[in-house]
Design a protein around this motif. Structure first.
Motif, PDB file in Angstrom:
ATOM      1  N   SER A 275       7.187  61.348   9.642  1.00  9.78           N
ATOM      2  CA  SER A 275       8.377  61.663   8.860  1.00  9.78           C
ATOM      3  C   SER A 275       8.948  60.375   8.297  1.00  9.78           C
ATOM      4  O   SER A 275       8.703  59.287   8.840  1.00  9.78           O
ATOM      5  N   VAL A 276       9.707  60.476   7.211  1.00 13.85           N
ATOM      6  CA  VAL A 276      10.255  59.286   6.571  1.00 13.85           C
ATOM      7  C   VAL A 276      11.653  59.587   6.045  1.00 13.85           C
ATOM      8  O   VAL A 276      11.944  60.718   5.641  1.00 13.85           O
ATOM      9  N   SER A 277      12.503  58.601   6.116  1.00 13.86           N
ATOM     10  CA  SER A 277      13.845  58.695   5.527  1.00 13.86           C
ATOM     11  C   SER A 277      14.141  57.372   4.830  1.00 13.86           C
ATOM     12  O   SER A 277      13.621  56.320   5.229  1.00 13.86           O
ATOM     13  N   PHE A 278      14.979  57.414   3.798  1.00 15.12           N
ATOM     14  CA  PHE A 278      15.285  56.217   3.020  1.00 15.12           C
ATOM     15  C   PHE A 278      16.731  55.817   3.262  1.00 15.12           C
ATOM     16  O   PHE A 278      17.648  56.628   3.145  1.00 15.12           O
ATOM     17  N   VAL A 279      16.921  54.570   3.614  1.00 12.19           N
ATOM     18  CA  VAL A 279      18.257  54.060   3.892  1.00 12.19           C
ATOM     19  C   VAL A 279      18.459  52.775   3.100  1.00 12.19           C
ATOM     20  O   VAL A 279      17.490  52.078   2.754  1.00 12.19           O
ATOM     21  N   PRO A 280      19.716  52.440   2.759  1.00 16.03           N
ATOM     22  CA  PRO A 280      19.973  51.190   2.036  1.00 16.03           C
ATOM     23  C   PRO A 280      19.444  49.985   2.805  1.00 16.03           C
ATOM     24  O   PRO A 280      19.475  49.952   4.037  1.00 16.03           O
ATOM     25  N   LYS A 281      18.962  49.017   2.072  1.00 14.86           N
ATOM     26  CA  LYS A 281      18.339  47.844   2.669  1.00 14.86           C
ATOM     27  C   LYS A 281      19.272  47.113   3.623  1.00 14.86           C
ATOM     28  O   LYS A 281      18.836  46.608   4.666  1.00 14.86           O
ATOM     29  N   ASN A 282      20.581  47.090   3.297  1.00 16.07           N
ATOM     30  CA  ASN A 282      21.519  46.337   4.133  1.00 16.07           C
ATOM     31  C   ASN A 282      21.823  47.015   5.462  1.00 16.07           C
ATOM     32  O   ASN A 282      22.507  46.449   6.306  1.00 16.07           O
ATOM     33  N   GLU A 283      21.329  48.231   5.661  1.00 18.40           N
ATOM     34  CA  GLU A 283      21.550  48.932   6.921  1.00 18.40           C
ATOM     35  C   GLU A 283      20.423  48.714   7.920  1.00 18.40           C
ATOM     36  O   GLU A 283      20.485  49.202   9.046  1.00 18.40           O
ATOM     37  N   ILE A 284      19.404  48.018   7.496  1.00 20.44           N
ATOM     38  CA  ILE A 284      18.269  47.749   8.382  1.00 20.44           C
ATOM     39  C   ILE A 284      18.447  46.375   9.011  1.00 20.44           C
ATOM     40  O   ILE A 284      18.580  45.367   8.307  1.00 20.44           O
ATOM     41  N   PRO A 285      18.497  46.296  10.339  1.00 16.11           N
ATOM     42  CA  PRO A 285      18.660  44.988  10.994  1.00 16.11           C
ATOM     43  C   PRO A 285      17.474  44.073  10.720  1.00 16.11           C
ATOM     44  O   PRO A 285      16.348  44.535  10.511  1.00 16.11           O
ATOM     45  N   SER A 286      17.748  42.789  10.720  1.00 16.12           N
ATOM     46  CA  SER A 286      16.667  41.815  10.521  1.00 16.12           C
ATOM     47  C   SER A 286      15.688  41.924  11.693  1.00 16.12           C
ATOM     48  O   SER A 286      16.079  42.161  12.831  1.00 16.12           O
ATOM     49  N   GLY A 287      14.437  41.731  11.400  1.00 15.35           N
ATOM     50  CA  GLY A 287      13.426  41.839  12.441  1.00 15.35           C
ATOM     51  C   GLY A 287      12.868  43.235  12.603  1.00 15.35           C
ATOM     52  O   GLY A 287      12.008  43.461  13.451  1.00 15.35           O
ATOM     53  N   GLN A 288      13.334  44.184  11.789  1.00 25.74           N
ATOM     54  CA  GLN A 288      12.811  45.559  11.872  1.00 25.74           C
ATOM     55  C   GLN A 288      11.921  45.820  10.672  1.00 25.74           C
ATOM     56  O   GLN A 288      12.302  45.568   9.525  1.00 25.74           O
ATOM     57  N   TYR A 289      10.739  46.348  10.946  1.00 25.13           N
ATOM     58  CA  TYR A 289       9.783  46.616   9.878  1.00 25.13           C
ATOM     59  C   TYR A 289      10.213  47.827   9.065  1.00 25.13           C
ATOM     60  O   TYR A 289      10.700  48.832   9.606  1.00 25.13           O
ATOM     61  N   GLY A 290      10.023  47.750   7.768  1.00 25.38           N
ATOM     62  CA  GLY A 290      10.267  48.875   6.885  1.00 25.38           C
ATOM     63  C   GLY A 290       9.715  48.576   5.513  1.00 25.38           C
ATOM     64  O   GLY A 290       9.717  47.424   5.061  1.00 25.38           O
ATOM     65  N   LEU A 291       9.237  49.596   4.828  1.00 30.72           N
ATOM     66  CA  LEU A 291       8.673  49.431   3.491  1.00 30.72           C
ATOM     67  C   LEU A 291       9.793  49.546   2.464  1.00 30.72           C
ATOM     68  O   LEU A 291      10.496  50.560   2.405  1.00 30.72           O
TER      69      LEU A 291
END
Length: 364
Positions: A131-147
């Protein structure tokens, strides 16, 4: 007349079944059938060989017919294969990873290796329960992988079954549609597998399968977690899905002959690459590769690993795999394939350069 009677006595006097088969084979001059047309035996459970006879101790052996049985009385203790000193190429420096780039001299290879995506409908791209969900880039903590996609980060997840404590062991080779089917379920279930490559004329693992299971038929699976070993791709797929998944076999792997045909078509562009042995040094330790079946870049690396008969632990990391985050945290970047060679200390990305490294380091 005397000669005819003598010939009759020679042919029809009581003999062992093996002797009769040899005589008739000599008279009729039979040759073995191609691998795809050979009948497949039924699966069986076998006790895992003891550590003294397991393939962790690599031994040389004589090539025999793929489907011929190996009587236990004829299996002789073989000399242990000596390991060569393994050193990286002189002045070797791992390349910097380049995302979404293809080296100009490798465009044709990547295109032909991509045919599997068309014929196999992307089987092996996504992990079970993706499954996949899209979130704003600034909500992803540094060090977490995401495309990253247009300023958003694709958060991918999956639903995995029980994890095996020890890697499943599979004996197979690239140019076999039955082996491909098993590699696809490995990717779907996100399993770590210790692959023992069995290219044609390979002196080590192909004969070993005949000794362990009685036939040189592929793929052959050994699960050290349960003591189960078996032939037959469809039965291996069902076993792995039941033991390490939710018991469901993906539709694309449950269509019988159609599945096998499309798995064969998927390899047409590679023209048998990854099927024939290239003389090589045997590494003391298995190499480690982060890869997944559907990736054309991973395919090119796997072909060379098989041709050089290099045992390797493959950390499957399709889309949705938690191992993507593990690799990202480990080296600060995710890209597949990624190679770690414990025999030389080399760690590197980039499929074209990995292929060159493997050939330079291990080919004789």
């Amino acid at each position: 007349m005397r000669g005819i009677k003598a010939l009759r006595r020679t042919l029809f006097r009581p003999r062992t079944p093996i002797t009769r088969r040899r005589i008739m084979a000599g008279i009729l001059n039979f040759t073995s059938l191609p691998p795809v047309s050979r009948p497949l035996s039924r699966p069986h459970k076998a006790k895992i060989p003891s550590s003294s006879s397991r393939v962790s101790v690599i031994r040389s052996s004589t090539e025999v017919s793929e489907t011929s049985s190996t009587p236990s009385s004829s299996v002789k203790e073989e000399p242990q294969l000596g390991f060569s000193a393994i050193t990286p190429p002189p002045n070797f420096k791992p390349p910097e990873p380049k995302r979404f780039s293809v080296r100009p001299d490798k465009v044709t290879d990547v295109v032909t290796a991509s045919l599997n995506l068309l014929f196999r409908f992307g089987t092996g791209v996504f992990v079970s329960g993706y499954s996949v969900s899209f979130v704003p880039k600034n909500e992803i903590p540094s060090g977490q992988y995401g495309l990253e996609v247009f300023g958003f980060i694709a958060k991918e997840s999956s639903k995995l079954g029980p994890r095996p404590e020890k890697p499943i062991e599979i004996y197979e080779f690239e140019g076999c549609p039955f082996c491909r089917k098993v590699r696809e379920i490995v990717a779907v279930l996100d399993l770590d597998v210790l692959y023992y490559p069995c290219p044609r004329n390979g002196p080590n693992f192909r004969p070993k399968v005949g000794q362990m299971g009685g036939k040189q038929m592929f793929p052959y699976m050994v699960d050290p977690n349960t003591g189960v070993s078996m032939y037959e791709s469809d039965d291996i797929i069902k076993y792995l899905a039941q033991k390490y998944g939710d018991g469901t076999v993906p539709l694309s792997l449950s269509l019988g002959l159609l599945t096998t045909l499309t798995a064969g078509f998927a390899m047409i562009g590679r023209m048998g690459k990854g099927s024939i042995y290239t003389k090589s040094k045997m590494p003391p330790q298995p190499l480690e590769v982060w890869a997944y079946e559907a990736s054309p870049f991973c395919k090119l690396v796997r072909e060379v690993l098989v041709e050089l008969e290099l045992p390797h632990i493959l950390h499957s990391c399709g889309r949705g795999s938690p191992k993507r985050q593990e690799l990202y945290a480990r080296v600060g970047h995710f890209q597949a394939p990624y190679l770690e060679d414990p025999n030389t200390g080399v760690k590197m990305f980039e499929s074209a350069e990995i292929v060159e490294y493997l050939r330079t380091t291990y080919a004789l």
